[in-house]
Scaffold this motif. Sequence first.
Motif, PDB file in Angstrom:
ATOM      1  N   ILE A   1     -20.577 -10.199 -16.676  1.00 56.68           N
ATOM      2  CA  ILE A   1     -19.561  -9.280 -17.224  1.00 56.68           C
ATOM      3  C   ILE A   1     -19.857  -8.975 -18.694  1.00 56.68           C
ATOM      4  N   ILE A   2     -20.207 -10.010 -19.451  1.00 57.20           N
ATOM      5  CA  ILE A   2     -20.505  -9.820 -20.875  1.00 57.20           C
ATOM      6  C   ILE A   2     -21.688  -8.872 -21.058  1.00 57.20           C
ATOM      7  N   ILE A   3     -22.718  -9.048 -20.237  1.00 55.71           N
ATOM      8  CA  ILE A   3     -23.904  -8.181 -20.336  1.00 55.71           C
ATOM      9  C   ILE A   3     -23.528  -6.726 -20.130  1.00 55.71           C
ATOM     10  N   PHE A   4     -22.800  -6.448 -19.057  1.00 55.47           N
ATOM     11  CA  PHE A   4     -22.433  -5.059 -18.756  1.00 55.47           C
ATOM     12  C   PHE A   4     -21.527  -4.473 -19.839  1.00 55.47           C
ATOM     13  N   VAL A   5     -20.544  -5.247 -20.261  1.00 55.23           N
ATOM     14  CA  VAL A   5     -19.599  -4.737 -21.255  1.00 55.23           C
ATOM     15  C   VAL A   5     -20.299  -4.444 -22.569  1.00 55.23           C
ATOM     16  N   MET A   6     -21.152  -5.359 -23.022  1.00 51.23           N
ATOM     17  CA  MET A   6     -21.791  -5.189 -24.323  1.00 51.23           C
ATOM     18  C   MET A   6     -22.841  -4.083 -24.310  1.00 51.23           C
ATOM     19  N   VAL A   7     -23.636  -4.004 -23.257  1.00 49.10           N
ATOM     20  CA  VAL A   7     -24.697  -2.996 -23.214  1.00 49.10           C
ATOM     21  C   VAL A   7     -24.121  -1.601 -23.036  1.00 49.10           C
ATOM     22  N   PHE A   8     -23.367  -1.425 -21.960  1.00 53.84           N
ATOM     23  CA  PHE A   8     -22.857  -0.083 -21.674  1.00 53.84           C
ATOM     24  C   PHE A   8     -21.655   0.270 -22.559  1.00 53.84           C
TER      25      PHE A   8
ATOM     26  N   GLY B   1     -21.307  -0.743 -25.660  1.00 58.29           N
ATOM     27  CA  GLY B   1     -21.892  -0.373 -26.947  1.00 58.29           C
ATOM     28  C   GLY B   1     -22.507   1.008 -26.908  1.00 58.29           C
ATOM     29  N   PHE B   2     -23.130   1.339 -25.767  1.00 62.20           N
ATOM     30  CA  PHE B   2     -23.745   2.668 -25.613  1.00 62.20           C
ATOM     31  C   PHE B   2     -22.687   3.762 -25.670  1.00 62.20           C
ATOM     32  N   VAL B   3     -21.593   3.577 -24.935  1.00 58.26           N
ATOM     33  CA  VAL B   3     -20.523   4.573 -24.912  1.00 58.26           C
ATOM     34  C   VAL B   3     -19.834   4.645 -26.277  1.00 58.26           C
ATOM     35  N   ALA B   4     -19.600   3.479 -26.893  1.00 56.74           N
ATOM     36  CA  ALA B   4     -18.943   3.455 -28.202  1.00 56.74           C
ATOM     37  C   ALA B   4     -19.768   4.184 -29.255  1.00 56.74           C
ATOM     38  N   GLY B   5     -21.084   4.169 -29.066  1.00 54.66           N
ATOM     39  CA  GLY B   5     -21.954   4.861 -30.012  1.00 54.66           C
ATOM     40  C   GLY B   5     -22.102   6.335 -29.720  1.00 54.66           C
ATOM     41  N   GLY B   6     -21.328   6.840 -28.756  1.00 53.48           N
ATOM     42  CA  GLY B   6     -21.364   8.263 -28.444  1.00 53.48           C
ATOM     43  C   GLY B   6     -22.246   8.625 -27.269  1.00 53.48           C
ATOM     44  N   GLY B   7     -22.747   7.633 -26.555  1.00 60.12           N
ATOM     45  CA  GLY B   7     -23.626   7.898 -25.423  1.00 60.12           C
ATOM     46  C   GLY B   7     -22.857   8.392 -24.206  1.00 60.12           C
ATOM     47  N   ASN B   8     -23.564   9.110 -23.360  1.00 65.23           N
ATOM     48  CA  ASN B   8     -22.981   9.638 -22.126  1.00 65.23           C
ATOM     49  C   ASN B   8     -23.632   8.926 -20.945  1.00 65.23           C
ATOM     50  N   LEU B   9     -22.806   8.261 -20.151  1.00 68.75           N
ATOM     51  CA  LEU B   9     -23.330   7.475 -19.034  1.00 68.75           C
ATOM     52  C   LEU B   9     -23.710   8.326 -17.824  1.00 68.75           C
ATOM     53  N   THR B  10     -23.324   9.577 -17.803  1.00 73.03           N
ATOM     54  CA  THR B  10     -23.564  10.411 -16.624  1.00 73.03           C
ATOM     55  C   THR B  10     -25.041  10.490 -16.243  1.00 73.03           C
ATOM     56  N   PRO B  11     -25.954  10.770 -17.184  1.00 70.11           N
ATOM     57  CA  PRO B  11     -27.373  10.815 -16.806  1.00 70.11           C
ATOM     58  C   PRO B  11     -27.890   9.482 -16.274  1.00 70.11           C
TER      59      PRO B  11
END
Length: 289
Positions: free
Chosen positions: A8-15, A17-27
């Motif tokens: 859970i920690i791995i998924f929360v921190m990686v993705f 952090g990506f979303v919090a930094g403005g990343g888009n998970l759709t691609p």
Amino acid sequence: MLGIVGIIIIFVMVFGGFVAGGGNLTPVIEATPFEMIVIGGAAVGSFVLANDMGAIKHTVKDMGLVFKGVKWKPADYRDLLCLLFELIRLARQNPVAIEEHIEAPENSSIFGKYPKIMKDHAAVEMICDTMRSASMNYDDPHQVEEVLEKQLEANYHHAIHSSHAIQSVADAMPALGIVAAVLGVIKTMGSIDQPPEILGEMIGSALVGTFLGVFIAYGFVAPFATRIKSVVDEDAHFYKLIREVLVANLHNHATNICIEVGRQNTPHHIRPSFSELEEALKAVKSEAA
């Protein structure tokens, strides 16, 4: 439980952090199924290619160790010492009476008191074979210790194979991610006449392959291998305790001393205290009386 928390920690921190930094998970989400067919399929195929069916089954079974943890708890070490105490004391008091227990441990009233230990074939076999050999005058402590050490090494080598097999997959996955990415680039170059926004999406999808290869290798597969090795190393102390007590017995130490040798050679975090073991042995003696 800790294994699930770690995931859970791995998924929360990686993705996260990506979303919090403005990343888009759709691609990432759209490309993942196709990239995983390449990366995951190649990883599974290489694993099957490198191992026989027995090793494959063993590895799949051992994956559960990541979540179940060690097999032998501190109470089991106390029970093992009590079991060895009863067997050694009986062997010294009545060498004939011990035969029924070491020849048919599944029917033994002594082994029957400790069902978890009795279910472990390796532990029971080590105890019975060593005590049987001693009854046949194969009782040189140094020779027996050498034989037991080789047996422990062989059992450990077999148990640790799963960790090595999974670590080999982890080592290969970043390169397999690059393979998936290169295939994506090849696909992109075949569509070079497309508009920039389409080419950007295709290149992004290709890079997802590199990301997944590295992410899965170092975020999941390698930690799985490390955790399995840790559990195997921890459980190995249980069988080393058997060796220590049985070798001490061949040195003709007093029964209590043999048990204390085993207790003191057990790592501190799983070692029963002297008073705790003393109470357990008193209960065994009173029950026998």
